[in-house]
Design a protein around this motif. Structure first.
Motif, PDB file in Angstrom:
ATOM      1  N   ARG A  87      -2.090 -14.084  -1.202  1.00 37.39           N
ATOM      2  CA  ARG A  87      -1.080 -13.148  -0.670  1.00 37.39           C
ATOM      3  C   ARG A  87      -0.689 -12.121  -1.725  1.00 37.39           C
ATOM      4  O   ARG A  87      -0.496 -10.940  -1.406  1.00 37.39           O
ATOM      5  CB  ARG A  87       0.148 -13.942  -0.192  1.00 37.39           C
ATOM      6  CG  ARG A  87      -0.125 -14.802   1.037  1.00 37.39           C
ATOM      7  CD  ARG A  87       1.164 -15.341   1.629  1.00 37.39           C
ATOM      8  NE  ARG A  87       1.799 -16.315   0.754  1.00 37.39           N
ATOM      9  CZ  ARG A  87       1.519 -17.620   0.759  1.00 37.39           C
ATOM     10  NH1 ARG A  87       0.607 -18.092   1.590  1.00 37.39           N
ATOM     11  NH2 ARG A  87       2.147 -18.450  -0.050  1.00 37.39           N
ATOM     12  N   TRP A  88      -0.568 -12.575  -2.994  1.00 32.22           N
ATOM     13  CA  TRP A  88      -0.221 -11.639  -4.073  1.00 32.22           C
ATOM     14  C   TRP A  88      -1.287 -10.567  -4.212  1.00 32.22           C
ATOM     15  O   TRP A  88      -0.987  -9.379  -4.333  1.00 32.22           O
ATOM     16  CB  TRP A  88      -0.079 -12.425  -5.384  1.00 32.22           C
ATOM     17  CG  TRP A  88       0.254 -11.592  -6.578  1.00 32.22           C
ATOM     18  CD1 TRP A  88       1.486 -11.203  -6.998  1.00 32.22           C
ATOM     19  CD2 TRP A  88      -0.684 -11.039  -7.525  1.00 32.22           C
ATOM     20  NE1 TRP A  88       1.389 -10.447  -8.152  1.00 32.22           N
ATOM     21  CE2 TRP A  88       0.068 -10.326  -8.495  1.00 32.22           C
ATOM     22  CE3 TRP A  88      -2.066 -11.080  -7.648  1.00 32.22           C
ATOM     23  CZ2 TRP A  88      -0.522  -9.676  -9.561  1.00 32.22           C
ATOM     24  CZ3 TRP A  88      -2.659 -10.419  -8.717  1.00 32.22           C
ATOM     25  CH2 TRP A  88      -1.895  -9.728  -9.652  1.00 32.22           C
ATOM     26  N   LEU A  89      -2.545 -10.975  -4.177  1.00 36.35           N
ATOM     27  CA  LEU A  89      -3.633 -10.025  -4.340  1.00 36.35           C
ATOM     28  C   LEU A  89      -3.776  -9.122  -3.119  1.00 36.35           C
ATOM     29  O   LEU A  89      -4.048  -7.919  -3.254  1.00 36.35           O
ATOM     30  CB  LEU A  89      -4.934 -10.785  -4.605  1.00 36.35           C
ATOM     31  CG  LEU A  89      -6.122  -9.981  -5.137  1.00 36.35           C
ATOM     32  CD1 LEU A  89      -5.728  -9.189  -6.370  1.00 36.35           C
ATOM     33  CD2 LEU A  89      -7.289 -10.906  -5.458  1.00 36.35           C
ATOM     34  N   SER A  90      -3.571  -9.669  -1.932  1.00 34.57           N
ATOM     35  CA  SER A  90      -3.657  -8.852  -0.717  1.00 34.57           C
ATOM     36  C   SER A  90      -2.587  -7.765  -0.703  1.00 34.57           C
ATOM     37  O   SER A  90      -2.851  -6.615  -0.333  1.00 34.57           O
ATOM     38  CB  SER A  90      -3.528  -9.744   0.522  1.00 34.57           C
ATOM     39  OG  SER A  90      -4.596 -10.676   0.581  1.00 34.57           O
ATOM     40  N   ASN A  91      -1.371  -8.127  -1.108  1.00 35.91           N
ATOM     41  CA  ASN A  91      -0.297  -7.130  -1.177  1.00 35.91           C
ATOM     42  C   ASN A  91      -0.614  -6.044  -2.210  1.00 35.91           C
ATOM     43  O   ASN A  91      -0.354  -4.863  -1.986  1.00 35.91           O
ATOM     44  CB  ASN A  91       1.026  -7.807  -1.532  1.00 35.91           C
ATOM     45  CG  ASN A  91       1.539  -8.712  -0.428  1.00 35.91           C
ATOM     46  OD1 ASN A  91       1.110  -8.591   0.732  1.00 35.91           O
ATOM     47  ND2 ASN A  91       2.424  -9.628  -0.761  1.00 35.91           N
ATOM     48  N   LEU A  92      -1.198  -6.462  -3.321  1.00 31.93           N
ATOM     49  CA  LEU A  92      -1.537  -5.505  -4.370  1.00 31.93           C
ATOM     50  C   LEU A  92      -2.646  -4.561  -3.909  1.00 31.93           C
ATOM     51  O   LEU A  92      -2.613  -3.359  -4.191  1.00 31.93           O
ATOM     52  CB  LEU A  92      -1.967  -6.259  -5.635  1.00 31.93           C
ATOM     53  CG  LEU A  92      -2.148  -5.430  -6.908  1.00 31.93           C
ATOM     54  CD1 LEU A  92      -0.852  -4.721  -7.279  1.00 31.93           C
ATOM     55  CD2 LEU A  92      -2.608  -6.324  -8.050  1.00 31.93           C
ATOM     56  N   ILE A  93      -3.632  -5.093  -3.204  1.00 28.69           N
ATOM     57  CA  ILE A  93      -4.715  -4.253  -2.681  1.00 28.69           C
ATOM     58  C   ILE A  93      -4.172  -3.225  -1.699  1.00 28.69           C
ATOM     59  O   ILE A  93      -4.575  -2.049  -1.702  1.00 28.69           O
ATOM     60  CB  ILE A  93      -5.793  -5.129  -2.013  1.00 28.69           C
ATOM     61  CG1 ILE A  93      -6.498  -5.991  -3.061  1.00 28.69           C
ATOM     62  CG2 ILE A  93      -6.816  -4.265  -1.269  1.00 28.69           C
ATOM     63  CD1 ILE A  93      -7.391  -7.059  -2.469  1.00 28.69           C
TER      64      ILE A  93
END
Length: 345
Positions: free
Chosen positions: A299-305
């Motif tokens: 979720r952290w990486l998806s939000n950052l992307i």
């Protein structure tokens, strides 16, 4: 006579040694032959600060001088060059090393142990073989392409398709070219075996390092990335926090600020290139499976992307992994996903 520091400009056979006193004056600055260096330095009291530029042979001399009871500091080359006040020569370089040793916020290079040096040497040889294997694969594709035979991208597919193409009598390969490809195929297999043997030796050596196993629990940290971190960073105590380590790896933005305006650019690419490349490759490996992760990291990486795009997200993840690795190295704690990644609501 109170000595402030001794600066040594290292070379192959003749070294330049500068002795700087507390009042800023120079006691002497002269050349010393390699075989007489230790004998010359033993004239000075133990505990004296000896500074050297971090370069070839610096870790060897650092270990030798530490055993003799001296305080040793290895200075990164980029901090020495600005201190050269006049034209470049050995005497000015040795004096600049003395002065650079007292720069504020300087992160000296930790002196590698014999075990770390062994791991580093194996990694360097492995890297050379991997690069040569890549060049060999590119040569195979280029040569075969002139005969109308094309191979898929990727070393694994090339290994599978090469024998089939050599045995296929209907393609455009000549008799000479088939024999040449068979020779290159044997060379490719020999390289694979050598690389695998070196990787196993690296793994065996790294098992003796206390933080090697726990580092591999971090996403994106395989045996090679963990080995590089152990051999390059050591115990990590030369850094006050994880951000300093990330900056040392060149994973922070360039800054060009003035007049109260802050301007940030692309990453600095300063510091240790090999470790930075491996951390980014590790981040790419995590990124490849982000769609399948339904945890805090995913979720952290998806939000950052969604906010910054894929490329910036990969570099940001590499920065994050470097900080996590530093924290685990210094504290000895295990990796905990819930503490490492927080997702804003």
């Amino acid at each position: 006579m109170s000595i402030k520091a001794i600066g040594i400009d290292l070379a192959k056979s003749v070294f330049q040694v500068c002795v700087l006193l507390e009042d800023g004056s120079i006691l002497w600055n002269r050349k010393v032959k390699r075989e007489k260096l230790l004998h010359t330095l033993l004239e000075f009291p133990t505990g004296t600060l000896v500074a050297m530029e971090s370069c070839a042979r610096s870790h060897y001399w650092g270990r030798q001088l530490q055993q003799a009871g001296y305080q040793v500091k290895l200075i990164p080359a980029q901090h020495v060059k600005p201190m050269v006040s006049a034209q470049k020569n050995d005497a000015n370089d040795a004096l600049a090393i003395c002065e650079a040793a007292f720069r504020p916020k300087l992160h000296p290079v930790p002196i590698k142990t014999i075990e770390q040096q062994d791991i580093k040497a194996l990694r360097c040889v492995r890297q050379r073989m991997v690069e040569y294997r890549t060049a060999l694969a590119c040569q195979i594709r280029g040569l075969a392409g002139e005969y109308g035979v094309n191979f898929s991208t990727g070393i694994k597919l090339l290994r599978n398709q090469l024998p089939e193409s050599v045995e296929d009598g209907d393609n455009g390969l000549s008799f000479v070219m088939r024999g040449l490809l068979l020779r290159i195929e044997r060379e490719l297999k020999a390289l694979d075996e050598e690389i695998k043997a070196i990787e196993q030796e690296i793994h065996q050596l790294c098992k003796q390092q206390p933080r090697y196993q726990i580092l591999q629990s971090i996403p994106g940290f395989g045996p090679i990335v963990a080995a590089a971190f152990v051999s390059e960073v050591g115990d990590g105590r030369q850094f006050s926090n994880g951000r300093q380590l990330a900056a040392w790896c060149g994973l922070v933005p360039k800054q060009h600020s003035t007049g109260g305006k802050t301007r940030l650019g692309s990453i600095t690419k300063a510091g240790n290139k090999q470790l930075r490349v491996l951390l980014i490759h590790g981040a790419r490996a995590v990124f490849a499976h982000v769609a399948k992760r339904d945890d805090r990291l995913g979720r952290w990486l998806s939000n950052l992307i969604a906010r910054r795009g894929k490329c910036k997200a990969i570099v940001a993840l590499a920065n994050k992994l470097a900080r996590i690795a530093w924290s685990m190295t210094v504290s000895g704690n295990q990796f905990e996903l819930t503490h490492a990644f927080t997702v804003s609501k």
